[in-house]
Design an enzyme around this catalytic site. Structure first.
Site, short mmCIF file in Angstrom:
data_model
loop_
_atom_site.label_atom_id
_atom_site.label_comp_id
_atom_site.label_asym_id
_atom_site.label_seq_id
_atom_site.Cartn_x
_atom_site.Cartn_y
_atom_site.Cartn_z
N HIS A 155 -1.20 3.84 -11.23
CA HIS A 155 -1.52 4.21 -9.85
C HIS A 155 -0.26 4.44 -9.00
O HIS A 155 -0.34 5.03 -7.93
CB HIS A 155 -2.39 3.14 -9.20
N ASP A 179 5.24 7.03 -2.78
CA ASP A 179 3.86 6.55 -2.93
C ASP A 179 3.25 7.24 -4.14
O ASP A 179 3.49 8.44 -4.34
CB ASP A 179 3.06 6.95 -1.66
C1 GDG Z 1 -2.01 2.17 -4.52
C2 GDG Z 1 -0.80 3.12 -4.57
C3 GDG Z 1 -2.39 5.05 -4.63
C4 GDG Z 1 -6.20 0.55 4.50
N1 GDG Z 1 -6.28 -0.15 5.63
C5 GDG Z 1 -7.54 -0.61 5.72
C6 GDG Z 1 -8.24 -0.15 4.62
N2 GDG Z 1 -7.39 0.55 3.88
C7 GDG Z 1 -7.72 1.22 2.62
C8 GDG Z 1 -7.61 2.71 2.78
C9 GDG Z 1 -7.25 3.19 1.38
C10 GDG Z 1 -6.54 1.98 0.78
O1 GDG Z 1 -6.77 0.86 1.63
C11 GDG Z 1 -5.03 2.20 0.70
O2 GDG Z 1 -4.78 3.10 -0.33
P1 GDG Z 1 -3.40 3.89 -0.48
O3 GDG Z 1 -3.55 4.87 -1.57
O4 GDG Z 1 -3.09 4.56 0.81
O5 GDG Z 1 -2.29 2.80 -0.77
P2 GDG Z 1 -2.07 1.51 -1.77
O6 GDG Z 1 -2.90 0.37 -1.33
O7 GDG Z 1 -0.61 1.26 -1.78
O8 GDG Z 1 -2.59 1.98 -3.21
C12 GDG Z 1 -1.18 4.46 -3.91
C13 GDG Z 1 -3.52 4.04 -4.75
O9 GDG Z 1 -3.05 2.80 -5.32
C14 GDG Z 1 -4.68 4.57 -5.61
O10 GDG Z 1 -4.25 4.98 -6.87
O11 GDG Z 1 -2.85 6.15 -3.87
O12 GDG Z 1 -0.10 5.36 -4.00
O13 GDG Z 1 0.32 2.55 -3.88
O14 GDG Z 1 -8.41 3.43 0.63
O15 GDG Z 1 -8.85 3.18 3.27
N3 GDG Z 1 -9.54 -0.42 4.42
C15 GDG Z 1 -10.17 -1.17 5.38
N4 GDG Z 1 -9.53 -1.67 6.47
C16 GDG Z 1 -8.21 -1.41 6.68
O16 GDG Z 1 -7.63 -1.88 7.67
N5 GDG Z 1 -11.49 -1.42 5.22
#
Ligand code: GDG
Length: 500
Positions: free
Chosen positions: A173, A386
């Site tokens: 990921h 990322d």
């Molecule tokens: C890893 C990789 C890759 C965020 N704030 C809240 C909340 N979120 C949810 C978002 C999104 C998720 O968390 C964050 O996903 P990201 O992809 O932006 O980042 P990572 O957590 O670092 O994820 C990344 C991912 O894995 C998938 O393969 O894209 O590059 O680092 O879904 O919606 N959800 C809620 N409240 C919040 O305050 N409910």
């Protein structure tokens, strides 16, 4: 998926189970389903094919009633859940240590933050052996095993050492670094050997996949590549390993549906009432040094300094979601962010008037997150690096009127796919990001719509269900030429973004 193989059982192995387990006040376990798109996408596949999900329940509390709570949650969801329990030392050395003090910073190109403690590697091997034993305990031998992420790269090597011969896939990921960075890892050869024990290794972008192949070629004696499409086949020291790029995505329709509800629309309008006559700029990130939050705040400040006409006309809503708070670097980062927010607000705020930065530290409820996405005129997503960044895709999905602008770091995996609509920035270039904010603010409605429409189409066509399906097809397909080739590959039709 034709033939017998289509019904091969699936065993998903990830660091965390798709449920969070917490002890309630009455001492009983409370179970809550994980909210991510991965969980939503895999649940129907697991129910349909049958299988299990193996993972750590997220607590070092090894009481025997936890196992019963995990089994009961599996009974409700329609497939088996199996917990791998870890004691406090294992949590420290495997999870906080090897995974989050070595692999996480290294794979995000931040090698100076790595703590290459030898004990961490030993515990990593022990814990991944535990995961492998858990697979053997539930697998009938002819299942497809799908291992997720950097915590568990070594599971196939442990399974092969235990005599397991069936097919195993792996998806990373986070990014895979270039050889110059990867070769800092003291256990680089062992880790590459471990990854070559999978039958399919999936990456987010073509760049990650290229980096991996370059590392393999530098370390292994013989690496031959067949094919040039989305999935290629490597022969590594006599073993065949498929390698592909599968940009992860979101449940696009669910986001559009939920963002379109009256409740979310009203909350979004309320935000504009609270912060009237201005463009709202949104940043939403886990508390993590890879997300580039301090530099983003400096860029926002620079925009207010360089373009006085933006003052009182824009506000930045920065949501920081608590994460890995036990690791000292994360605590320091929180202090740094809060200091910068204080400095910016202190420098520009007038009594009773405009507040430049609205800072929230905490996790938002999903409906509030969707309201923020809908309310924001501009999303400012500037990670230093990322794997993908799902927030960028979720923001676009929720931009129902297609009038919003996405400013996105060129170092997010999502940039490869969204370069046809996003304003791409180098997150280290403070003045460049400030200028881009001004450009977004002054962009015509027509250009905003055209850009957003292109991004939304691409995200809709390659949603999370497309992602699961393409990974599983790549694992079982006889002929890889059926996969998108360079000329027609939806997500590669535009090449990886290469900064000039
Ligand atoms: C890893 C990789 C890759 C965020 N704030 C809240 C909340 N979120 C949810 C978002 C999104 C998720 O968390 C964050 O996903 P990201 O992809 O932006 O980042 P990572 O957590 O670092 O994820 C990344 C991912 O894995 C998938 O393969 O894209 O590059 O680092 O879904 O919606 N959800 C809620 N409240 C919040 O305050 N409910």
């Amino acid at each position: 998926m034709p033939g017998e193989r289509a019904k091969q059982r699936l065993i998903v192995v990830s660091n965390r189970l798709p449920y969070v387990f917490k002890r309630g006040e009455n001492g009983r376990w409370l179970t809550e389903r994980g909210a991510g798109g991965l969980v939503s996408a895999l649940l129907p596949v697991l129910r349909d094919r049958g299988g299990s999900w193996i993972g750590w329940p997220g607590t070092a509390d090894g009481s025997s009633d936890l196992e019963a709570a995990v089994t009961a949650a599996g009974g409700e969801v329609g497939f088996a859940l199996k917990a791998v329990t870890l004691d406090a030392r294992e949590v420290h050395e495997f999870y906080h240590g090897f995974a989050n003090e070595i692999i996480w910073p290294l794979f995000h190109d931040l090698q100076s933050l790595c703590n290459f403690e030898p004990a961490y590697w030993r515990t990593y091997k022990e814990v991944t052996r535990k995961f492998a034993e858990a697979v053997l305990a539930v697998s009938g031998g002819d299942d497809f095993i799908w291992v997720h992420d950097y915590h568990l790269m070594n599971v196939a090597a442990e399974l092969r050492a235990l005599g397991y011969r069936s097919r195993i896939g792996f998806f990373l990921h986070i990014p895979f670094p270039s050889p110059d960075i990867f070769f800092n890892l003291p256990w680089r050869s062992a880790l590459l050997h471990a990854l070559s024990q999978y039958d399919l290794v999936g990456f987010q972008t073509l760049r990650d996949r290229r980096n991996f192949i370059q590392c393999l070629r530098s370390v292994m004696e013989e690496v031959a590549i067949q094919g040039k499409g989305q999935v290629v086949s490597l022969t590594v020291n006599g073993r065949t390993v498929r390698v592909g790029n599968f940009p992860i995505s979101i449940d696009y329709d669910a986001f559009v549906r939920q963002a379109g509800t009256d409740e979310v629309a009203q909350r979004a309008q309320e935000l504009h009432r609270l912060l009237p006559r201005r463009n709202l700029i949104l940043g939403v990130d886990r508390l993590d040094y890879t997300k580039g939050i301090p530099l983003r705040l400096l860029a926002f400040k620079a925009a207010l300094e360089r373009y006085p006409e933006l003052r009182e006309r824009i506000s930045l809503i920065q949501v920081v979601v608590p994460s890995r708070v036990d690791i000292p670097q994360y605590h320091d980062l929180k202090m740094k962010i809060e200091q910068l927010v204080g400095e910016i607000n202190g420098g520009f705020v007038r009594p009773g008037g405009w507040v430049p930065v609205w800072y929230e530290y905490g996790s938002l409820r999903r409906k509030d997150l969707l309201a923020y996405y809908r309310a924001a005129d501009i999303a400012l997503i500037t990670p230093l690096k990322d794997g993908m960044n799902l927030v960028a895709k979720e923001y676009c999905a929720c931009s129902i009127e297609e009038e919003c602008v996405l400013i996105l770091s060129e170092f997010a995996g999502a940039a490869a796919q969204l370069q046809n609509g996003a304003l791409l920035v180098n997150p280290y270039d403070i003045e460049g990001v400030a200028d881009m904010l001004h450009r977004a603010f002054t962009m015509s409605d027509e250009e905003r719509r055209a850009r957003m429409r292109r991004m939304r189409r691409s995200i809709r066509e390659t949603d999370i269900f497309w992602w699961v399906d393409s990974f599983l097809r790549a694992a079982i397909a006889k002929d890889l030429s059926a996969f998108p080739q360079p000329a027609d590959h939806a997500t590669e039709a535009v090449p990886d973004y290469v900064p000039i």
